[in-house]
Structures are given as C-alpha cells and as structure tokens.
Design an enzyme around this catalytic site. Structure first.
Site, PDB file in Angstrom:
ATOM      1  N   ASP A 184       8.671  -3.165  11.464  1.00 48.67           N
ATOM      2  CA  ASP A 184       9.821  -2.885  12.321  1.00 48.67           C
ATOM      3  C   ASP A 184      10.781  -4.071  12.341  1.00 48.67           C
ATOM      4  O   ASP A 184      11.997  -3.905  12.326  1.00 48.67           O
ATOM      5  CB  ASP A 184       9.363  -2.578  13.751  1.00 48.67           C
ATOM      6  N   LYS A 240       0.826  -1.201   0.000  1.00 47.27           N
ATOM      7  CA  LYS A 240       0.000   0.000   0.000  1.00 47.27           C
ATOM      8  C   LYS A 240       0.862   1.253   0.000  1.00 47.27           C
ATOM      9  O   LYS A 240       0.566   2.230  -0.713  1.00 47.27           O
ATOM     10  CB  LYS A 240      -0.925  -0.007   1.216  1.00 47.27           C
TER      11      LYS A 240
END
Length: 491
Positions: A275, A207
């Site tokens: 992360d 996205k």
C-alpha cells in the site's frame, strides 16, 4: 534522488488530489502477551493488553496518501453494517471525501482481526464478502469514476480481490485516466492480469508476478522474461516488481530495467508495505517525477514501512530524513527554490533578517570562506545562490567549472556560516532575489552599488546592499595558474 528533490516532491504533494478505488477493510489488532499454554487445547493463551483499529486494504492507501499531504477521495462499496459505518466515520474524521463510497446491504464490510504477541501474529480472523459487485453497484462505481476523474491528478487502484475491482470497473478507470492523461497506478492481485490492461504501471510483488506470468522466478533472467510477458500482455507503460530483501526492479515498455536495492534496516512486519509503494508511486507520478526516481522514493518509503508493526503510514519527514542520511548536515541545507521559499517565509515570520549572496565558488578557497563569513555577519541567516554548471560554463568558458555543482553545493553547505544553498541556472541571480526578497544583498568589492544585480528589488523592500572586499591574491584563477605552473607539462 537527493534530499532537496524529495523535499520538493512532498511540497508538490500537498497540491495533489488523488482518487483511490478498491477494496476497503478494517484491520483490528489485539495486542497482548502469550506466556502460557491453554489447559483446554495445545494453543497459546494471549492476555489482551490493548486493542487497535486501523484502515486496511485501500483504506491503508488512503492513510498513506493523507500522511504524504495529499487530498484524497475514496471510491468503493461496503456493507450496510456497523463496520461500514465505522469506516466512513474514520474517513470523514481524516478529511477524506467519501462521496464515492456506496453501501450494499447484501455485502459484509471486510474486517480482519489479528492477535499479536511479542510483535508476532498469533492468529488472524477474517469476516468479509468476496463476490464481485452486483451490476447495479458496479454501475454506480463506474459512473462516479467517469464523472469525477477530471478532479484528480492520479488514480490509484488497490485490489484485494474482494469484488470491488471488477474488470468493468478497472477498465473504466484505465480509460478515464488515459483519456485525461492521468496516471493510473494499480496494486494487482490474482493470476489473471488481463483486467488491468492499459494501466500506467502495476506494482506486484515477486510472488504475484510469478502467478501473473505463469512461470517461476528463480533468477534475474526469469525475472526479465516474466516482466516482459506482463508488460506485453497488459500493454503497460511500466512495471515495478517488489522483491522483499532484494529491493525492487523497474521495467519499462521500451525494455529498460533498473534494479533498486532495499532500503529496509530491520523488517518487523510487511503488512501494508505494498500500500505504501502504491501511494508513493502514485504521488510521485502525479507530481511529474520520472519512473526511476518515483520507484527510488517508493523503495525508501517501503523500507520504513516494514520497520513498523501492522498497517502503518510513512511521513515525508521520515522519507526525506532517510534519503539524506548519508550527508545529514549538508543535505539539509541544500534546497530547491520551491521549498526554500517556504523556509525563508517562516524565518522572516520569526523576525530573522535574511542575507543573500551568490557566485560560482568553483574550487573553494580561503578567500571564499572569509567572504562568506563576513556576509553572514550582516544578518541572521545566509542564503547562497550557486551558479549551476551550465551557468558557470556560459560565464567562464567550457573548461569550467572544475568542481561539479552538487559537490560545490556540499562543500559550501558544510560551512557553518552558510545556512542554505540554492542553485540557479540563469546568468544572474535576479529571479532568485525577486522571489526570496532578502533584507541584505552582499557582493564582492569589485562591484559598485549601482552595478549590483537585484539592488533595486532589495532596497524597494527596505533592505540594503553590502560590499565585501576579497582577500588579496586569493582566487580560483590564481590557484589554477599555480597548479599549471607547478605541475604543467614538462615539469
């Protein structure tokens, strides 16, 4: 990447110093049960059972790096408030250097509170500042990065669009990394990637890549065009696009492309998976691993992370275990030398007597097995030094080996009498013997003690040499001759 290479990677990671620059936040989790509807409004009533406070944003990257064994420093700006104080206390408690964390009394330290019931988020509440850093704070961050960049092997930028990673801060980090040959790995956000220009690699999800490229990604062709646009406009060395259940796609400035299927088994929560990818990619590149292998390890780590609820870390043992799950027993025995040295030292510390032997072991046969069983009987564990394919060719000619080194290693590691297998590329195992210093050195009966390579090393450590007679008539050469006789041309 194989298990032995992953083990070596995480052994090297313990020597990596990483600097994380980005937006810090606290992730608060309120865990409870939702079994009724409020009489006051059509909403669920959650009975809170426990509370959990975790490092979020760039803090979760720090957590992941620490879990991987790295030394970590953090550079950011937080508010002069209770949440900011809590953040710094948590970091210092983990041994993280916070000299680059600056306070701004005009900012609010980000805190995201999630209410979770039945492993599902019910609601999230955010308290934060999103404005870009004031010029004086921006200057402090830039000055810290420029002054301390020499101390690190990798710079990781975690952008959550909370104002810390301004264009000037990002470009200062990119320039510092380029100047020193340090990889700059960035998890980007937003639709304008121009501020990331010159980074080593970006790790957006699909996205985010759509937003940055300004085009939808509906198929592989769209993906390639979007990646090419981002690579070109941002002048990157590489681009890694994470694609949820479709795995990851790696693109390089030279036009190469690698699709990596997902490693996820069950997906409970994708929070913080980016992360984990950022941290593992950064560590791998800092250790000199190539982009493709680095991405494969990051993919495995991400698959583990999404199987946990909330912002979570992934450990080396989890990654190594999943990489080696296909051949769990044999993979665990095959080691690179840097890892094997640590293993053997621990075994010696437990009073174990280490036995060493070596050979090509091409086309494993009963003579090999009986020889290895006898060798193992001289001590507590047997280390087998295995000639690499290149070494075998030099010793036995271009037609050998018949069996590639990885296959030979797995066959040998499957034997109960073999505890560890390690490759060597030299013509002799002398360097291995000098490094491992076994107490017993075993060779075949066709040797005499005076001709055994490494004898002086072992005996100088108080060890000994043992010679083992081969099973008569059992050899790879005999097997090859028999096959040629029985199945040769014209038979």
């Amino acid at each position: 990447m194989q298990r032995k290479d992953a083990e070596s990677l995480f052994a090297k990671a313990r020597n990596v110093r990483a600097l994380v620059i980005g937006d810090l936040m606290l992730d608060e989790y309120l865990w409870g049960k939702a079994e009724r509807i409020s009489p006051e409004a059509p909403v669920q009533v959650v009975d809170i059972i426990r509370e959990d406070l975790r490092l979020g944003g760039a803090g979760n990257v720090v957590n992941n790096l620490a879990a991987l064994g790295c030394s970590v420093s953090i550079c950011s700006v937080i508010g002069a408030d209770e949440n900011g104080t809590t953040l710094q206390h948590v970091f210092t408690g983990k041994g993280v250097d916070v000299a680059g964390v600056f306070e701004d009394p005009l900012r609010t330290t980000s805190k995201k509170t999630r209410v979770v019931a039945a492993n599902q988020q019910i609601v999230r509440m955010d308290r934060e500042t999103k404005e870009p850093l004031r010029p004086e704070l921006e200057a402090q961050v830039i000055e810290y990065v420029e002054r301390h960049a020499d101390e690190f092997q990798v710079l990781l930028l975690s952008d959550y669009l909370k104002g810390v990673l301004t264009e000037r801060v990002v470009q200062a980090a990119v320039e510092a990394g380029r100047k020193r040959g340090i990889p700059v790995v960035i998890d980007p956000k937003g639709s304008d990637y121009s501020k990331y220009r010159g980074a080593t690699i970006l790790t957006p999800n699909r996205k985010e890549a759509e937003q940055a490229a300004g085009m939808p990604i509906a198929n592989e062709d769209d993906l390639g065009r979007a990646a090419e646009r981002i690579l070109r406009e941002c002048e990157l060395d590489a681009l890694l696009i994470t694609r949820s259940e479709q795995g990851m796609s790696l693109f390089g400035s030279g036009g190469w492309l690698t699709h990596i299927p997902t490693f996820a088994r069950e997906v409970y929560d994708v929070t913080g998976a980016g992360d984990t990818v950022l941290a593992v990619m950064g560590v791998a590149l800092a250790c000199g691993i190539g982009y493709e292998d680095a991405a494969r390890v990051a993919n495995v780590a991400a698959g583990i992370a999404v199987g946990k609820v909330g912002t979570s870390t992934v450990t080396p043992s989890e990654v190594i275990g999943l990489i080696g799950h296909g051949h769990a027993d044999s993979d665990a025995k095959i080691k690179n030398l840097d890892v094997l040295v640590e293993v053997i030292e621990k075994e010696k510390g437990r009073g174990k007597q280490v036995v060493f032997t070596n050979g090509c072991f091409d086309l494993l046969h009963v003579g090999h097995v009986k020889y290895l069983q006898k060798a193992r009987s001289f001590g507590d564990l047997l280390v087998l030094g295995l000639n690499s394919d290149a070494s075998v060719r030099r010793l036995k000619g271009d037609k050998r080996p018949l069996i590639p080194q990885e296959e030979r290693a797995h066959l040998l590691a499957a034997l109960n009498c073999v505890d560890y297998v390690v490759f060597f590329d030299d013509d002799t195992p002398l360097a291995l013997i000098e490094t491992l210093k076994p107490m017993v050195l075993v060779k075949g009966g066709d040797y005499t003690p005076d001709t055994v390579v490494g004898r002086d090393v072992v005996e100088s450590c108080g060890g000994r040499v043992e010679l083992v007679e081969f099973v008569d008539g059992k050899s790879t050469t005999n097997i090859i001759e028999k096959i040629l006789t029985s199945y040769g041309e014209g038979q």
